[in-house]
Design a protein around this motif. Structure first.
Motif, short mmCIF file in Angstrom:
data_model
loop_
_atom_site.label_atom_id
_atom_site.label_comp_id
_atom_site.label_asym_id
_atom_site.label_seq_id
_atom_site.Cartn_x
_atom_site.Cartn_y
_atom_site.Cartn_z
N ALA A 53 0.93 -7.08 4.49
CA ALA A 53 2.15 -7.15 3.69
C ALA A 53 1.89 -7.56 2.25
N ASP A 54 0.88 -8.40 2.01
CA ASP A 54 0.60 -8.90 0.66
C ASP A 54 -0.58 -8.21 -0.01
N ASP A 55 -1.10 -7.14 0.58
CA ASP A 55 -2.24 -6.46 -0.01
C ASP A 55 -1.84 -5.62 -1.22
N LEU A 56 -2.69 -5.65 -2.23
CA LEU A 56 -2.50 -4.82 -3.41
C LEU A 56 -3.34 -3.56 -3.24
N HIS A 57 -2.79 -2.42 -3.54
CA HIS A 57 -3.45 -1.13 -3.33
C HIS A 57 -4.17 -0.68 -4.61
N VAL A 58 -5.46 -0.37 -4.46
CA VAL A 58 -6.27 0.11 -5.58
C VAL A 58 -6.98 1.38 -5.11
N PRO A 59 -6.47 2.56 -5.47
CA PRO A 59 -7.14 3.79 -5.06
C PRO A 59 -8.44 3.98 -5.85
N LEU A 60 -9.49 4.41 -5.16
CA LEU A 60 -10.77 4.66 -5.80
C LEU A 60 -10.96 6.15 -6.00
N GLU A 61 -11.86 6.51 -6.91
CA GLU A 61 -12.10 7.92 -7.26
C GLU A 61 -12.57 8.76 -6.08
N THR A 62 -13.12 8.13 -5.05
CA THR A 62 -13.62 8.86 -3.88
C THR A 62 -12.52 9.14 -2.87
N GLY A 63 -11.30 8.71 -3.16
CA GLY A 63 -10.21 8.87 -2.21
C GLY A 63 -10.06 7.67 -1.29
N VAL A 64 -10.95 6.71 -1.41
CA VAL A 64 -10.87 5.50 -0.59
C VAL A 64 -9.78 4.59 -1.14
N GLU A 65 -9.05 3.98 -0.23
CA GLU A 65 -8.03 3.00 -0.61
C GLU A 65 -8.64 1.61 -0.49
N LEU A 66 -8.77 0.91 -1.61
CA LEU A 66 -9.22 -0.47 -1.62
C LEU A 66 -7.99 -1.35 -1.60
#
Length: 119
Positions: free
Chosen positions: A60-73
């Motif tokens: 619920a508290d995670d921040l989404h950072v999409p990476l150039e490889t398509g991976v969701e950090l």
């Protein structure tokens, strides 16, 4: 730093292309995981330890950072004040390969390398 003031272009971690490719390989090998989650926990003699998990879904508290490889950090919002500005790299040192965390805010490391403290 609050979640409301989070700016993923300025306030998050930096992931090198080598680390992003490593995360993509790890996720490809997992049937359950769809994202990589970064957090810290209290540990060791100096205070904090990085935790990297493969997860099926965001918390619920995670921040989404999409990476150039398509991976969701995903970055744990409670850990953001400790990890903000950290570069994650995947390095080869001799026969060993590992994630390396270059945190400009880290000021002390324990002798075994397990934990660190920040300013």
């Amino acid at each position: 730093m609050s979640i409301a003031s989070f700016n993923p272009q300025q306030d998050t971690v930096i992931v090198t292309s080598a680390a992003a490719a490593h995360f993509k390989r790890q996720l490809s090998a997992s049937k359950e995981a769809s994202a990589v989650r970064l957090s810290v926990k209290q540990s060791g003699c100096t205070g904090w330890m990085y935790v990297v998990d493969l997860v099926a879904e965001a918390g619920a508290d995670d921040l989404h950072v999409p990476l150039e490889t398509g991976v969701e950090l995903l970055v744990d919002a409670k850990s953001l004040s400790v990890v903000s500005g950290t570069e994650i790299d995947y390095v080869t040192e001799g026969v060993n390969r590992q994630l390396k965390f270059n945190n400009p805010r880290a000021k002390d490391y324990c002798g075994c390398g397990e934990s660190f403290s920040v300013n």
